[in-house]
Design an enzyme around this catalytic site. Structure first.
Site, PDB file in Angstrom:
ATOM      1  N   SER A 150       4.994  19.641  -0.383  1.00 45.02           N
ATOM      2  CA  SER A 150       4.991  18.215  -1.094  1.00 45.02           C
ATOM      3  C   SER A 150       6.264  17.566  -1.089  1.00 45.02           C
ATOM      4  O   SER A 150       6.489  16.645  -1.308  1.00 45.02           O
ATOM      5  CB  SER A 150       4.105  18.317  -2.592  1.00 45.02           C
ATOM      6  OG  SER A 150       5.054  19.118  -3.295  1.00 45.02           O
ATOM      7  N   ASN A 194       4.067  23.534 -13.824  1.00 46.65           N
ATOM      8  CA  ASN A 194       2.851  22.763 -14.222  1.00 46.65           C
ATOM      9  C   ASN A 194       3.313  21.481 -15.475  1.00 46.65           C
ATOM     10  O   ASN A 194       2.784  20.303 -15.137  1.00 46.65           O
ATOM     11  CB  ASN A 194       1.537  23.559 -14.693  1.00 46.65           C
ATOM     12  CG  ASN A 194       1.268  24.358 -13.477  1.00 46.65           C
ATOM     13  OD1 ASN A 194       1.572  24.243 -12.302  1.00 46.65           O
ATOM     14  ND2 ASN A 194       0.305  25.396 -14.069  1.00 46.65           N
ATOM     15  N   THR A 211     -17.231 -24.531  -7.549  1.00 42.80           N
ATOM     16  CA  THR A 211     -18.142 -23.039  -7.774  1.00 42.80           C
ATOM     17  C   THR A 211     -19.090 -22.864  -6.631  1.00 42.80           C
ATOM     18  O   THR A 211     -19.424 -24.204  -5.969  1.00 42.80           O
ATOM     19  CB  THR A 211     -19.135 -23.514  -9.094  1.00 42.80           C
ATOM     20  OG1 THR A 211     -19.830 -24.419  -8.876  1.00 42.80           O
ATOM     21  CG2 THR A 211     -18.297 -23.926 -10.419  1.00 42.80           C
ATOM     22  N   HIS A 212     -19.427 -21.925  -6.497  1.00 38.80           N
ATOM     23  CA  HIS A 212     -19.991 -21.437  -5.052  1.00 38.80           C
ATOM     24  C   HIS A 212     -19.283 -21.950  -3.943  1.00 38.80           C
ATOM     25  O   HIS A 212     -19.941 -22.406  -2.857  1.00 38.80           O
ATOM     26  CB  HIS A 212     -21.459 -22.063  -5.160  1.00 38.80           C
ATOM     27  CG  HIS A 212     -22.236 -21.800  -6.624  1.00 38.80           C
ATOM     28  ND1 HIS A 212     -23.070 -20.421  -6.786  1.00 38.80           N
ATOM     29  CD2 HIS A 212     -22.191 -22.474  -7.710  1.00 38.80           C
ATOM     30  CE1 HIS A 212     -23.539 -20.445  -7.918  1.00 38.80           C
ATOM     31  NE2 HIS A 212     -23.023 -21.713  -8.726  1.00 38.80           N
ATOM     32  N   SER A 257       0.528 -18.051  16.639  1.00 40.71           N
ATOM     33  CA  SER A 257       0.033 -16.802  17.392  1.00 40.71           C
ATOM     34  C   SER A 257       0.751 -16.605  18.692  1.00 40.71           C
ATOM     35  O   SER A 257       1.554 -17.803  19.272  1.00 40.71           O
ATOM     36  CB  SER A 257      -1.383 -17.754  17.770  1.00 40.71           C
ATOM     37  OG  SER A 257      -2.001 -17.141  18.764  1.00 40.71           O
ATOM     38  N   LYS A 273      -0.730 -22.580  16.362  1.00 38.20           N
ATOM     39  CA  LYS A 273      -1.417 -21.893  15.034  1.00 38.20           C
ATOM     40  C   LYS A 273      -0.221 -21.760  14.142  1.00 38.20           C
ATOM     41  O   LYS A 273       1.022 -21.552  14.480  1.00 38.20           O
ATOM     42  CB  LYS A 273      -1.849 -20.681  15.604  1.00 38.20           C
ATOM     43  CG  LYS A 273      -3.247 -20.485  16.078  1.00 38.20           C
ATOM     44  CD  LYS A 273      -4.289 -21.182  15.601  1.00 38.20           C
ATOM     45  CE  LYS A 273      -4.808 -20.106  14.259  1.00 38.20           C
ATOM     46  NZ  LYS A 273      -5.540 -19.079  14.741  1.00 38.20           N
ATOM     47  N   ASN A 286      -0.377 -19.237  10.872  1.00 30.93           N
ATOM     48  CA  ASN A 286      -1.431 -18.533  10.375  1.00 30.93           C
ATOM     49  C   ASN A 286      -1.052 -17.941   8.950  1.00 30.93           C
ATOM     50  O   ASN A 286       0.380 -17.545   8.900  1.00 30.93           O
ATOM     51  CB  ASN A 286      -1.824 -17.121  11.017  1.00 30.93           C
ATOM     52  CG  ASN A 286      -2.421 -17.705  12.533  1.00 30.93           C
ATOM     53  OD1 ASN A 286      -3.200 -18.474  12.517  1.00 30.93           O
ATOM     54  ND2 ASN A 286      -2.063 -16.696  13.453  1.00 30.93           N
ATOM     55  N   GLU A 301      -3.159 -13.206   4.095  1.00 34.21           N
ATOM     56  CA  GLU A 301      -3.972 -12.130   4.476  1.00 34.21           C
ATOM     57  C   GLU A 301      -3.748 -10.848   4.240  1.00 34.21           C
ATOM     58  O   GLU A 301      -4.567 -10.021   3.766  1.00 34.21           O
ATOM     59  CB  GLU A 301      -4.316 -12.670   6.120  1.00 34.21           C
ATOM     60  CG  GLU A 301      -4.997 -13.976   6.153  1.00 34.21           C
ATOM     61  CD  GLU A 301      -4.844 -14.249   7.586  1.00 34.21           C
ATOM     62  OE1 GLU A 301      -5.511 -13.876   8.572  1.00 34.21           O
ATOM     63  OE2 GLU A 301      -3.858 -14.912   7.927  1.00 34.21           O
ATOM     64  N   TYR A 307      -4.627  23.342 -14.571  1.00 32.41           N
ATOM     65  CA  TYR A 307      -3.934  22.682 -13.314  1.00 32.41           C
ATOM     66  C   TYR A 307      -4.837  23.465 -12.018  1.00 32.41           C
ATOM     67  O   TYR A 307      -4.905  24.756 -12.118  1.00 32.41           O
ATOM     68  CB  TYR A 307      -2.629  23.326 -13.058  1.00 32.41           C
ATOM     69  CG  TYR A 307      -1.820  22.787 -12.003  1.00 32.41           C
ATOM     70  CD1 TYR A 307      -1.319  21.686 -11.901  1.00 32.41           C
ATOM     71  CD2 TYR A 307      -1.728  23.626 -10.974  1.00 32.41           C
ATOM     72  CE1 TYR A 307      -0.696  21.163 -10.570  1.00 32.41           C
ATOM     73  CE2 TYR A 307      -0.982  23.417  -9.818  1.00 32.41           C
ATOM     74  CZ  TYR A 307      -0.567  22.150  -9.624  1.00 32.41           C
ATOM     75  OH  TYR A 307       0.095  21.686  -8.343  1.00 32.41           O
ATOM     76  N   GLN A 364      -1.655  18.315  -6.821  1.00 36.49           N
ATOM     77  CA  GLN A 364      -0.614  17.816  -5.882  1.00 36.49           C
ATOM     78  C   GLN A 364      -0.466  16.402  -5.167  1.00 36.49           C
ATOM     79  O   GLN A 364       0.255  15.823  -5.120  1.00 36.49           O
ATOM     80  CB  GLN A 364      -0.048  19.105  -4.988  1.00 36.49           C
ATOM     81  CG  GLN A 364       0.962  18.962  -4.207  1.00 36.49           C
ATOM     82  CD  GLN A 364       1.444  20.116  -3.664  1.00 36.49           C
ATOM     83  OE1 GLN A 364       2.078  20.987  -4.144  1.00 36.49           O
ATOM     84  NE2 GLN A 364       1.291  20.208  -2.277  1.00 36.49           N
ATOM     85  N   LYS A 373       0.187  12.415  -5.653  1.00 38.64           N
ATOM     86  CA  LYS A 373       1.300  11.488  -5.627  1.00 38.64           C
ATOM     87  C   LYS A 373       1.412  10.597  -4.264  1.00 38.64           C
ATOM     88  O   LYS A 373       1.709   9.664  -4.613  1.00 38.64           O
ATOM     89  CB  LYS A 373       2.545  12.341  -5.417  1.00 38.64           C
ATOM     90  CG  LYS A 373       3.047  13.016  -7.072  1.00 38.64           C
ATOM     91  CD  LYS A 373       3.781  14.103  -6.753  1.00 38.64           C
ATOM     92  CE  LYS A 373       3.452  15.361  -8.039  1.00 38.64           C
ATOM     93  NZ  LYS A 373       2.130  15.916  -7.515  1.00 38.64           N
TER      94      LYS A 373
HETATM   95  N1  ARG Z   1       4.093  20.486  -6.197  1.00 34.51           N
HETATM   96  C1  ARG Z   1       3.282  20.752  -7.472  1.00 34.51           C
HETATM   97  C2  ARG Z   1       2.360  19.638  -7.639  1.00 34.51           C
HETATM   98  O1  ARG Z   1       2.877  18.588  -7.448  1.00 34.51           O
HETATM   99  C3  ARG Z   1       3.957  21.243  -8.501  1.00 34.51           C
HETATM  100  C4  ARG Z   1       3.324  22.163  -9.486  1.00 34.51           C
HETATM  101  C5  ARG Z   1       3.122  23.224  -8.778  1.00 34.51           C
HETATM  102  N2  ARG Z   1       2.338  24.656  -9.602  1.00 34.51           N
HETATM  103  C6  ARG Z   1       1.758  25.483  -9.216  1.00 34.51           C
HETATM  104  N3  ARG Z   1       1.252  26.313  -9.995  1.00 34.51           N
HETATM  105  N4  ARG Z   1       1.648  25.870  -7.935  1.00 34.51           N
HETATM  106  O2  ARG Z   1       1.385  19.744  -8.210  1.00 34.51           O
END
Ligand code: ARG
Length: 446
Positions: free
Chosen positions: A7, A93, A138-139, A266, A272, A274, A279, A306, A311, A314
């Site tokens: 990650s 964790n 409206t509408h 364009s 054009k 745009n 958009e 967990y 993971q 993110k």
């Molecule tokens: N990279 C992991 C995450 O973002 C960190 C936590 C990992 N924990 C584990 N028990 N493998 O979730």
């Protein structure tokens, strides 16, 4: 499995929060006697030098070390032998849960500034165009006349609510999970309040806020989900604003012109212009909603606590923050350069049928029940259509043929100035009410 499980390619973005967390954790460990103060000092010095390396781009991130936490810890251990003690009473964790909460709080602060900027720009645009009248719809059918200012202040309301929502998200993130360990805390004599305080997880009185259940703390991704919800809803508001701007800048409406820098030509059609910026804004809302659904789906059905699935929280979270920051900046800059075509707006708003309701109100003031007045004006509108005469140009005789209540002076309602002056109640588009609103907002937004 390495490229599947790593990650660090995305969570390296948590480095500053990870280092802050580790410094606070080391400080707490030394305060309770688990680390010698010399060890703590060496760890902090080492973390500071790693921060500098990362900042200057010299740090070598390794995919083999999986994530941001392992990369930083491994680099630190090479510099400082005592670093082997840093991960005492801590798990990745509770570490990642802490990093993400810190990151969300930081992002909320960045977004807050962007909201203030956008709100101020909307207010200025409203103020500069206070006397520009357009039809309200409206509408998507012409309904009643409003001012551009009234229309823009509607968005001030929306973005102000969005801003408040992000304050709530920051508050929701503001609980320190450190000390929850992997799932059930630790047998070591840590002091969670110290870490929480050092990291700014405190309430308005400065009292530490620490999570109350270690299992929840490592499994919980509510703050990230709330962040994505607040962004998704803000994205909807941005998208509606964008759609209004797209309509307004079309030849059919012709109410406004977007700045050149936020429009494109364009490659094929030389004429054009745009509204690409708008958009794209409208399109981004799909992405925000997808990220919200991503997080909701990611966490639904996950057994406590967990699980590695987490993971993957993110990418949608980071993408949401990046795209929303950009979106707010583009909306702000595009609006700042938008010009309204007052004359064209007025032509559209001068359609007398927009004041048909005012005529019904006129009858009500003479004692007619509104339902009857609505019908009487309806007959008048039908007559005007049949005779192909604008509603306000019907003769008194014609008007009285539709209803005897249309006595002399009935057509005096067809006057925009009068129509606006009659709408000075709270929340309405009367010019004094609008000026007061703008004044209040200016005082309130900081
Ligand atoms: N990279 C992991 C995450 O973002 C960190 C936590 C990992 N924990 C584990 N028990 N493998 O979730």
């Amino acid at each position: 499995m390495l490229s599947f499980g790593e990650s660090v390619s995305f969570d390296h973005r948590l480095w500053a929060q990870d280092i802050r967390g580790s410094k606070a954790h080391a400080t707490m460990l030394s305060k309770v006697g688990i680390l010698k103060s010399s060890e703590c000092a060496a760890i902090i010095k080492g973390l500071d030098s790693i921060a500098k390396e990362i900042q200057s781009g010299k740090f070598k991130w390794s995919r083999d070390l999986e994530d941001v936490h392992m990369n930083i810890e491994s680099a630190l251990t090479k510099k400082v032998p005592a670093a082997a003690k840093l991960h005492t009473a801590r798990s990745r964790n509770d570490q990642v849960a802490t990093d993400v909460r810190l990151w969300i709080k930081d992002q909320c602060a960045v977004l807050d500034l962007a909201f203030v900027k956008l709100l101020k720009t909307l207010l200025k645009l409203a103020e500069d165009n206070a006397d520009v009248i357009i039809p309200g719809y409206t509408h998507l059918q012409r309904a009643q006349p409003v001012s551009v200012a009234h229309h823009l202040l509607a968005y001030v309301e929306m973005f102000n609510r969005d801003r408040a929502r992000f304050h709530q998200v920051a508050d929701s993130a503001n609980w320190c999970p450190l000390g929850s360990g992997a799932i059930a805390g630790t047998t070591l004599p840590i002091k969670r309040e110290i870490t929480a305080k050092l990291l700014g997880f405190v309430d308005a009185q400065g009292k530490p806020r620490i999570t109350r259940n270690s299992m929840d703390a490592v499994a919980d991704r509510d703050a990230a989900t709330e962040f994505c919800f607040a962004a998704a809803l803000c994205g909807v508001h941005l998208s509606r604003l964008a759609e209004d701007a797209i309509l307004w800048s079309s030849a059919e409406f012709g109410f406004a012109t977007l700045p050149d820098a936020f429009s494109t030509g364009s490659s094929l059609m030389p004429q054009k212009r745009n509204p690409d910026s708008m958009e794209l804004l409208r399109g981004k809302s799909a992405r925000f909603q997808a990220s919200l659904v991503h997080l909701l789906t990611l966490t639904k059905g996950l057994p406590l606590t967990y699980n590695r699935d987490l993971q993957d929280d993110k990418p949608p979270l980071f993408d949401t923050a990046d795209q929303l920051t950009l979106s707010l900046a583009v909306a702000d800059a595009a609006l700042a350069g938008t010009k309204f075509n007052k004359a064209k707006c007025l032509v559209a708003a001068s359609d007398p049928s927009l004041l048909a309701t005012d005529l019904a109100d006129w009858l009500v003031k003479k004692g007619m029940p509104f339902r009857h007045a609505h019908h009487a004006v309806g007959r008048l509108v039908a007559l005007a259509e049949k005779l192909k005469i604008p509603l306000d140009k019907l003769s008194d005789k014609d008007a009285q043929s539709a209803d005897k209540a249309f006595t002399k002076g009935w057509n005096e309602v067809f006057n925009l100035k009068r129509a606006f002056a009659a709408r000075e109640n709270t929340g309405m588009p009367g010019p004094k009410a609008i000026a007061q609103q703008i004044k209040n907002w200016k005082k309130g937004i900081r």
